[in-house]
Enzyme design. Structure first.
Site, PDB file in Angstrom:
ATOM      1  N   GLU A 246      10.687 -10.924 -12.143  1.00  8.44           N
ATOM      2  CA  GLU A 246      11.223 -11.797 -11.088  1.00  8.44           C
ATOM      3  C   GLU A 246      10.154 -12.717 -10.509  1.00  8.44           C
ATOM      4  O   GLU A 246      10.175 -13.040  -9.303  1.00  8.44           O
ATOM      5  CB  GLU A 246      11.877 -10.990  -9.961  1.00  8.44           C
ATOM      6  CG  GLU A 246      13.081 -10.183 -10.359  1.00  8.44           C
ATOM      7  CD  GLU A 246      14.165 -10.983 -11.062  1.00  8.44           C
ATOM      8  OE1 GLU A 246      14.265 -12.193 -10.820  1.00  8.44           O
ATOM      9  OE2 GLU A 246      14.889 -10.396 -11.889  1.00  8.44           O
ATOM     10  N   GLY A 247       9.275 -13.175 -11.359  1.00 10.76           N
ATOM     11  CA  GLY A 247       8.205 -14.073 -10.903  1.00 10.76           C
ATOM     12  C   GLY A 247       6.950 -13.289 -10.598  1.00 10.76           C
ATOM     13  O   GLY A 247       6.936 -12.468  -9.675  1.00 10.76           O
TER      14      GLY A 247
END
Lengths: 604, 604
Positions: free
Chosen positions: A440-441
């Protein structure tokens, strides 16, 4: 060992730090009460402790398996997911219109924390499904919403996010999956996606893949990406399942941790036909924008996973330290003592507790801001809380997950040699935690978002406002230290250290603002340290607020043991963890010179 | 990916920081030359790159297996060990009297670093054997030496250390293994030992176990422990192997990392007879003292393992960062670039390099001190170097190993999602590294030794002397900054930060000295931060000395690229890592208040 939901700390945070009352007073939450919230969280605790936590270790040792495109999840996962869905847990935060419970994020966050602490690998399935529901709620058509959301809320179907491709990791501009229009919003998809969490499994009847792809005439880069629904089984208008879609799980990854979570390579349109059938969501070429809706929710949720993993590791280490007898006490009577008596074990446990409880408080404060940003009757308050929430999402994600790696590593260390033995369980948290700062980043992506969008874009306004609020807490601490008989030294210490940390936060902010024009690389060389600084200071601020509450005689009378623990944690955090803010600031503010030298190392 | 020995950095450290010339001038080393050292290290590099490194990943995926008391090591290990022994690598640092090469520790350390970097799990076998040879050389009888040392130097036999028992981890006072005298220095041993590295394997004909046990009338505690040689196969007077001794491998542990290294549970005297035959080493009840000879060597060696693991993780991450194309550069022309162009990747790689190269320099400086403490013609210099080496052993062990966990974790992060996939290899370093701060004395044990024996016992004399030497380097940096045209800003930065870090070191030292009487727990609450502070400052000092060398035009002309890299690493370390010293000191010096609160948390 088994997991116990930290109900007392959760309630304390909701009431005293995250303004539960204020959230419950928001329009739409009128029918909720603190008692109801308590009841939901009690039931949540009971459920995860009994049904989810026992599968944590077995999911690690017996991962999901792949055979001929089919995936069999770890023993017990299917039944646990069924129980999860029947308990209504998937719908906790979602709209009542589609069958959700419509509870605030401030209640959803602790419930989600408990589920994740009980079993991180299991919880990824509902986490991703949450994101798909949230995205479709925001940008899906009514028909798409009514067709796809209710089965997901019921737990009959689950959802996935399909962004990554082998050549394009964090760089979505490189997405190459093709979407060929067949007319009427239907497309044929061709391409390969990797790292798809629960991309294939046997826990639900159908899987709703949200997929980023490019239409034939799309512009290059991120502005040419569209978003598609690609169900594993095609869905008739009445919701019944049709034929198998052309999306195939080619393999599962062999990972360091979260073994219970199947990570799939998915092939779209590989059967030589007209591709995997996909339905355009919203408009063409706006896919990235839509995906960000899902990603922001998912980033926050992964931040909560960091808190959860930390809590689990902390519980195991604390139990071991209070059980394992070894060595003599430094002072006092001779004879063997539990290792919890040794100062360095106290240091490790208090570091773990400080990071865990500080990150928790920060996450809940962010959740309250999210609720207020959506429902506050005063538009100015909505706006202020929106800015605060958006500022806090990368901090919660980046800080909580990096902290969880540190906490899990300390958890191993507390166990000594036993920590390195897999059967002990501490090693699993160390392995599981390592994905959190990546997916998620990555932390760097969070830091880019933080510095670029949350600091520079508003000229540091949010940061300056927060600094002023933190200074007010420093004043309160000084006043309370003067007034206190029992905790004068502790409160003074916290005030002193918070004050210095806020100064560091201001220095880093001013450096970023001042150098963003002349030397952006010099700013970004320190972007992760800046994000960590923000996390350290904001979590420390929440622990300082907690110490103020717990030094009040009225609160102490109600929960003397809890207050004693919280004060110890807060004092320790102020002494040993808040000074990291200054260390970060010193690095950041040397950015111009450091960057000039760093730039010479590229390519070796 | 494969491993390349960092020959250029090793040579630089030996010549410019660790006084290789001075060591080669010591009595006993007259026949050595820099050229010979170069040749040894070149051959070492060639050997480990070709014969040892390729088995690193296969050892991880195909661990040693146990069947009915027998252990089969990972494929290729047996042949590699044979080649290792034939190359004479086991004898590198040992006495020529028994067949060793008699080289300085300053040459042995880099050779050992390379072997460990090539394959940590493999290298544990020679590492432990080294310790047994060192202990027998120091305290064994002539007969024991001549019987047991030569076969170990030849690689026909290997050695182990048997300290830990299930109920006694770090607390050796609890050792319960019994040694019943049979007369003439022979004993029958009964008991269980755990965590015995290479306690059973198929790489050698015999295994020499050094075992701590208690004779029947021994005093309680650590003063009643004796040391015994217990060979796997009994040995006749002529060195030929006799019958199998009663020491049985009951099982192997299932570990987080170093899978290629079999970790055994050993049962002594479990066959119902008169016990495992053991031979007393030295005198009864002095076992712990003897074992410390071995442990100090082993602790230093594990510190070098930290450097080695870091180097390996750094090489893989650097290669990936320079190969993986993703995203745009922040400045300059558009188009995809390698991720090494992104500031945060530079930050991660420079953090990894700074910790690795700083820890390496410190380890080599310590090795030189060890050589001088043994052979310097001036007794005062011997004494001074002995104090320095003993001071540095816990720093090298504690700092290098904790740093290796951080470096390996950053190595995973540089790879993004790929780092979490086991096939990539970065995850193995993250798993392998985690044992290093635990075995041969946890970081807390090192910190106890550091604060108790190396600071308090000599009234902080060694520390004050080091602080003065570091200040002299600060002055040199200031002068060099004024004189330099190209590197004025970088050298000034290093000088400024080193100066502040030395102040922090002094503050922590003064705090420990001042409070050791009134509140020992307050001192020990900060003992690990103090040890880490010392490591950060001393490694930073060595990197500062390296920067001074590399800013000299004559040196730059010879190796411009190397000097550029070293300066960048040193500047980055000063900016981003040295400030940790101040953060540590701030925590340490709040020890009195923090300890008062921490003490209230015991037992929860």
């Amino acid at each position: 060992m088994s997991y116990r939901a930290p109900i007392q700390d959760i309630r304390f945070n909701l009431r005293h730090l995250a303004d539960l009352q204020g959230v419950l007073a928001l329009p739409g939450f009128e029918e909720l009460s603190e008692d109801l919230v308590d009841a939901v969280l009690d039931e949540n605790a009971r459920f995860v402790e009994q049904a989810i936590a026992p599968l944590n270790r077995s999911g690690d040792t017996a991962p999901a398996t792949w055979s001929d495109g089919k995936v069999t999840t770890s023993p017990g996962f299917k039944e646990a997911f069924e129980a999860f869905a029947q308990g209504g847990w998937q719908g906790l935060q979602h709209d009542v219109e589609w069958g959700g419970q419509g509870l605030p994020k401030l209640v959803g966050a602790p419930a989600s924390e408990n589920i994740n602490a009980a079993n991180l690998a299991f919880s990824l399935c509902p986490l991703l499904t949450d994101g798909v529901i949230e995205a479709l709620t925001a940008v899906g058509s009514k028909a798409q919403q009514s067709l796809f959301i209710p089965p997901m809320l019921e737990g009959r179907w689950t959802g996935t996010m399909n962004l990554t491709e082998p050549q394009a990791g964090s760089d979505l501009a490189q997405v190459a999956t093709k979407a060929v229009p067949r007319g009427e919003g239907v497309y044929g998809l061709f391409g390969q996606k990797i790292f798809i969490t629960y991309g294939e499994h046997d826990m639900a009847e159908n899987i709703v893949h949200l997929v980023l792809a490019r239409t034939p005439d799309a512009p290059k880069g991120v502005k040419g990406i569209s978003l598609f629904i690609v169900p594993k089984f095609l869905v008739d208008a009445d919701g019944s399942l049709g034929e198998r879609n052309d999306v195939v799980c080619a393999s599962l990854e062999h990972k360091l941790g979260i073994h219970g979570s199947p990570t799939a390579v998915l092939m779209y349109g590989s059967n030589g036909g007209e591709g995997a059938t996909g339905y355009l969501v919203g408009e063409e070429n706006r896919g990235l924008e839509y995906m960000f809706i899902m990603m922001n929710a998912a980033r926050y949720a992964v931040g909560v996973q960091g808190v959860a993993l930390s809590e689990r590791a902390l519980q195991q280490a604390t139990a071991y330290a209070n059980e394992r007898v070894q060595g003599q006490a430094l002072e006092g009577s001779a004879g063997p003592v539990t290792i919890a008596h040794h100062p360095d074990v106290q240091r490790m446990l208090l570091t773990m507790r400080g990071l865990t409880e500080g990150a928790r408080a920060l996450a809940y404060v962010a959740a309250a801001a999210c609720d207020k940003s959506r429902r506050h009757p005063d538009p100015a308050e909505q706006e202020r809380n929106k800015a605060l929430y958006e500022y806090l999402v990368p901090v919660v994600k980046g800080f909580s997950t990096e902290a969880s790696v540190e906490v899990a590593s300390l958890g191993v260390q507390v166990h000594g040699g036993m920590g390195f033995i897999e059967e002990t369980g501490a090693a699993q948290y160390y392995r599981d935690a390592r994905i959190l700062p990546i997916y998620e980043g990555t932390t760097a992506i969070q830091a880019n978002d933080f510095v670029g969008r949350k600091i520079l874009r508003n000229g540091g306004q949010v940061a300056r406002h927060l600094a002023a609020e933190m200074r007010a807490t420093v004043s309160e601490l000084q006043a309370a230290a003067s007034a206190s008989t029992d905790h004068s030294d502790g409160l003074a210490l916290i005030g002193r250290r918070l004050d210095a940390a806020v100064t560091a936060y201001e220095q880093a902010t001013e450096f970023a603002l001042k150098n963003s024009q002349a030397s952006l690389p010099a700013v970004f060389l320190g972007s992760v340290p800046y994000l960590m600084l923000a996390g350290v200071v904001h979590a420390g601020w929440q622990l300082a607020r907690a110490a103020l509450v717990c030094s009040q005689p009225s609160v102490q009378q109600q929960a003397p043991e809890f207050c004693r623990q919280k004060l110890a944690t807060s004092v320790f955090y102020a002494a040993h963890i808040l000074p990291r803010a200054q260390a970060c600031a010193q690095g950041i503010t040397e950015g111009v010179v450091a960057n000039r030298y760093a730039a010479t190392t590229i390519g070796i």
